[in-house]
Design a protein around this motif. Structure first.
Motif, PDB file in Angstrom:
ATOM      1  N   GLY A 122      -2.286  39.620  15.432  1.00 38.82           N
ATOM      2  CA  GLY A 122      -2.670  41.040  15.762  1.00 38.82           C
ATOM      3  C   GLY A 122      -2.353  40.650  17.638  1.00 38.82           C
ATOM      4  N   CYS A 123      -1.792  42.686  17.848  1.00 41.50           N
ATOM      5  CA  CYS A 123      -2.125  42.142  19.868  1.00 41.50           C
ATOM      6  C   CYS A 123      -3.527  43.312  20.190  1.00 41.50           C
ATOM      7  CB  CYS A 123      -0.332  42.716  19.958  1.00 41.50           C
ATOM      8  SG  CYS A 123      -0.693  43.103  21.611  1.00 41.50           S
ATOM      9  N   PRO A 124      -3.838  42.728  20.644  1.00 40.83           N
ATOM     10  CA  PRO A 124      -4.773  43.932  21.481  1.00 40.83           C
ATOM     11  C   PRO A 124      -4.231  44.935  22.195  1.00 40.83           C
ATOM     12  CG  PRO A 124      -5.557  41.099  22.380  1.00 40.83           C
ATOM     13  CD  PRO A 124      -4.335  41.216  21.349  1.00 40.83           C
ATOM     14  N   ALA A 125      -3.030  44.069  23.024  1.00 41.63           N
ATOM     15  CA  ALA A 125      -2.493  45.253  23.532  1.00 41.63           C
ATOM     16  C   ALA A 125      -2.236  46.750  22.601  1.00 41.63           C
ATOM     17  CB  ALA A 125      -1.451  44.654  24.994  1.00 41.63           C
ATOM     18  N   ARG A 126      -2.246  46.758  22.085  1.00 43.82           N
ATOM     19  CA  ARG A 126      -1.197  47.219  21.560  1.00 43.82           C
ATOM     20  C   ARG A 126      -2.203  48.765  21.620  1.00 43.82           C
ATOM     21  NH1 ARG A 126       2.776  48.079  18.000  1.00 43.82           N
ATOM     22  NH2 ARG A 126       3.233  45.891  18.124  1.00 43.82           N
TER      23      ARG A 126
ATOM     24  N   CYS B  65       0.564  38.665  30.740  1.00 40.92           N
ATOM     25  CA  CYS B  65      -0.417  39.446  29.568  1.00 40.92           C
ATOM     26  C   CYS B  65      -1.719  38.694  29.570  1.00 40.92           C
ATOM     27  CB  CYS B  65       0.108  39.678  27.994  1.00 40.92           C
ATOM     28  SG  CYS B  65      -0.997  40.511  27.297  1.00 40.92           S
ATOM     29  N   TRP B  66      -3.059  39.919  30.012  1.00 44.10           N
ATOM     30  CA  TRP B  66      -4.549  39.803  30.437  1.00 44.10           C
ATOM     31  C   TRP B  66      -4.829  39.205  28.814  1.00 44.10           C
ATOM     32  CZ3 TRP B  66      -3.901  44.491  33.757  1.00 44.10           C
ATOM     33  CH2 TRP B  66      -3.556  45.423  33.301  1.00 44.10           C
ATOM     34  N   TYR B  67      -4.372  39.530  27.979  1.00 45.20           N
ATOM     35  CA  TYR B  67      -5.183  38.857  27.247  1.00 45.20           C
ATOM     36  C   TYR B  67      -4.514  37.492  26.325  1.00 45.20           C
ATOM     37  CZ  TYR B  67      -6.029  44.002  26.405  1.00 45.20           C
ATOM     38  OH  TYR B  67      -6.754  45.584  26.542  1.00 45.20           O
ATOM     39  N   TRP B  68      -3.101  37.197  26.753  1.00 44.85           N
ATOM     40  CA  TRP B  68      -3.013  36.233  25.966  1.00 44.85           C
ATOM     41  C   TRP B  68      -3.735  34.952  27.118  1.00 44.85           C
ATOM     42  CZ3 TRP B  68      -0.215  31.978  29.484  1.00 44.85           C
ATOM     43  CH2 TRP B  68       0.214  31.052  28.540  1.00 44.85           C
ATOM     44  N   ARG B  69      -4.028  35.115  28.341  1.00 42.11           N
ATOM     45  CA  ARG B  69      -4.730  34.685  29.422  1.00 42.11           C
ATOM     46  C   ARG B  69      -5.959  34.762  29.052  1.00 42.11           C
ATOM     47  NH1 ARG B  69      -1.384  33.632  33.854  1.00 42.11           N
ATOM     48  NH2 ARG B  69       0.952  34.255  33.983  1.00 42.11           N
ATOM     49  N   MET B  70      -6.279  35.021  28.626  1.00 40.40           N
ATOM     50  CA  MET B  70      -7.713  35.024  28.761  1.00 40.40           C
ATOM     51  C   MET B  70      -8.263  34.415  27.336  1.00 40.40           C
ATOM     52  SD  MET B  70     -10.001  38.699  30.177  1.00 40.40           S
ATOM     53  CE  MET B  70      -8.963  39.948  30.011  1.00 40.40           C
ATOM     54  N   GLU B  71      -9.117  33.679  27.425  1.00 41.21           N
ATOM     55  CA  GLU B  71      -9.437  32.880  25.956  1.00 41.21           C
ATOM     56  C   GLU B  71     -10.431  33.279  24.778  1.00 41.21           C
ATOM     57  OE1 GLU B  71     -11.442  28.292  25.421  1.00 41.21           O
ATOM     58  OE2 GLU B  71     -11.399  29.096  27.349  1.00 41.21           O
ATOM     59  N   ARG B  72     -11.146  34.593  25.122  1.00 42.21           N
ATOM     60  CA  ARG B  72     -11.325  34.790  24.307  1.00 42.21           C
ATOM     61  C   ARG B  72     -10.983  36.477  23.244  1.00 42.21           C
ATOM     62  NH1 ARG B  72     -13.417  37.454  28.456  1.00 42.21           N
ATOM     63  NH2 ARG B  72     -13.730  40.268  28.272  1.00 42.21           N
TER      64      ARG B  72
ATOM     65  N   ASP C 163      -7.735  36.321  20.665  1.00 41.29           N
ATOM     66  CA  ASP C 163      -6.500  35.787  19.909  1.00 41.29           C
ATOM     67  C   ASP C 163      -5.788  37.151  19.911  1.00 41.29           C
ATOM     68  OD1 ASP C 163      -5.232  34.300  18.000  1.00 41.29           O
ATOM     69  OD2 ASP C 163      -6.625  35.027  16.659  1.00 41.29           O
ATOM     70  N   CYS C 164      -4.522  36.520  19.307  1.00 44.00           N
ATOM     71  CA  CYS C 164      -3.231  37.610  19.525  1.00 44.00           C
ATOM     72  C   CYS C 164      -1.865  36.348  18.372  1.00 44.00           C
ATOM     73  CB  CYS C 164      -2.870  38.031  20.454  1.00 44.00           C
ATOM     74  SG  CYS C 164      -1.919  36.507  21.867  1.00 44.00           S
ATOM     75  N   VAL C 165      -0.590  36.624  18.503  1.00 47.47           N
ATOM     76  CA  VAL C 165       0.456  36.611  17.787  1.00 47.47           C
ATOM     77  C   VAL C 165       1.105  35.666  18.436  1.00 47.47           C
ATOM     78  CG1 VAL C 165       0.455  37.997  15.917  1.00 47.47           C
ATOM     79  CG2 VAL C 165       1.424  38.933  18.177  1.00 47.47           C
ATOM     80  N   ARG C 166       0.909  35.829  19.594  1.00 53.82           N
ATOM     81  CA  ARG C 166       1.705  35.035  20.226  1.00 53.82           C
ATOM     82  C   ARG C 166       0.647  33.655  20.851  1.00 53.82           C
ATOM     83  NH1 ARG C 166       5.836  35.600  24.394  1.00 53.82           N
ATOM     84  NH2 ARG C 166       6.240  33.509  25.703  1.00 53.82           N
ATOM     85  N   LYS C 167      -0.993  33.223  20.352  1.00 52.37           N
ATOM     86  CA  LYS C 167      -0.996  32.532  20.999  1.00 52.37           C
ATOM     87  C   LYS C 167      -0.850  31.905  19.637  1.00 52.37           C
ATOM     88  CE  LYS C 167      -4.449  34.208  24.221  1.00 52.37           C
ATOM     89  NZ  LYS C 167      -5.811  34.022  24.466  1.00 52.37           N
TER      90      LYS C 167
END
Ligand SMILES: Cc1cc2nc3c(=O)[nH]c(=O)nc-3n(C[C@H](O)[C@H](O)[C@H](O)COP(=O)(O)OP(=O)(O)OC[C@H]3O[C@@H](n4cnc5c(N)ncnc54)[C@H](O)[C@@H]3O)c2cc1C
Ligand code: SF4
Length: 259
Positions: A69-73, A52-59, A61-65
């Motif tokens: 929330g989940c910006p991918a949604r 997931c690109w959001y997980w890989r980009m530091e800027r 945040d998401c529930v997996r980190k």
């Protein structure tokens, strides 16, 4: 069995693996690029983090980190789940994991208080733990994988690019054949859910069907999408999934031939 540090290239090139479980050789040989396969290990492939690109980009945040929330949604999620489970919409990234699940493989471990874990238990339930890639404890390492032969097994990946990328959808099948007739089948989908997704409805529909009966095979594989809850950007996976499963079934029926 395969050692945890064996490279994907070595598995793919192994005549013994190719003859006894072609699905495993194909899944390893299809992952990533030749350069990556020459260094990536079986253990690293199974335990790799989400793409997931959001997980890989530091800027982001998401529930997996561990955040909110989940910006991918609401964002870019075309490579995310067709069957979401839990709050993280990622798909399991490993080509190898669905194959090992279908084979009821045993994961050998060291460094903790156990010697093995059933493949089905290697990953936590994503509806309860959406942050961990595995149930391994700190200090515990994956040393090997054991599984039984499945000469009538097949793997097919449907990709946007033919190399350098993960599949959009992948299909896995293990068949028990009586001549042309499927005595029993086990199928699994990759890249559609946070964990490999077994497809019991397809398995039931394939039982007793002849591999020469194209209409019946297609109808059975259409059941792969039962329970799908696509995101706006992953609806296309509903079209791809039955195709991937059907091609995997045909590959399993004809190992070494054209799927
Ligand atoms: C461009 C690109 C495309 C790719 N496409 C695909 C694809 O199509 N399909 C696919 O399946 N994969 C794909 N991959 C992933 C790739 O195949 C590797 O599996 C992945 O990069 C892991 O590599 P590695 O073996 O070096 O593991 P590492 O990066 O070294 O490890 C991954 C994780 O596993 C842990 N780990 C490693 N070994 C052990 C062990 N023995 N015990 C416990 N923990 C361990 C590490 O600590 C780390 O957390 C792709 C990768 C890239 C870069
Ligand atoms: S899909 Fe998972 S990893 Fe990606 S942004 Fe959402 S919660 Fe984070």
């Amino acid at each position: 069995s395969i050692g945890g540090r064996v490279t994907l290239a070595a598995v793919s090139d192994s005549r013994a693996i190719r003859d006894s479980v072609p699905m495993i050789a194909e899944a390893c040989g299809s992952a990533a690029t030749p350069q990556v396969r020459n260094v990536a290990s079986v253990a690293g492939n199974l335990l790799q983090e989400t793409r997931c690109w959001y997980w890989r980009m530091e800027r982001f945040d998401c529930v997996r980190k561990g955040g909110e929330g989940c910006p991918a949604r609401e964002g870019e999620h075309r490579f995310h789940a067709l069957f979401p489970e839990g709050p993280c919409l990622m798909v399991h990234p490993s080509n190898l994991a669905p194959a090992l699940l279908l084979l009821d493989a045993t994961i050998e471990v060291a460094g903790g208080d156990r010697e093995s874990i059933p493949m089905a238990d290697l990953q936590p339930d994503p509806t309860k733990d959406w942050r961990s890639t595995s149930v391994l404890a700190p200090g515990e390492v994956l040393t090997g994988i054991r599984f039984d032969p499945a000469p009538n097994s097949g793997f097919v990946a449907l990709k946007q690019k033919q190399s350098f990328d993960w599949p959009m959808v992948s299909g896995y099948a293990v068949l028990d054949l009586d001549g042309d007739v499927i005595r029993s089948a086990r199928t699994c989908a990759g890249a559609v859910a946070p964990r490999p997704r077994l497809l019991p409805a397809v398995d039931a529909a394939l039982a007793g069907v002849s591999i020469t009966d194209d209409a019946a095979i297609r109808k059975a594989c259409d059941a792969a999408t039962e329970g799908a809850a696509p995101l706006p950007g992953t609806t296309y996976k509903k079209t791809l999934l039955p195709v991937a499963i059907r091609r995997a079934v045909m590959a399993a029926a004809n190992p070494g031939g054209d799927a």
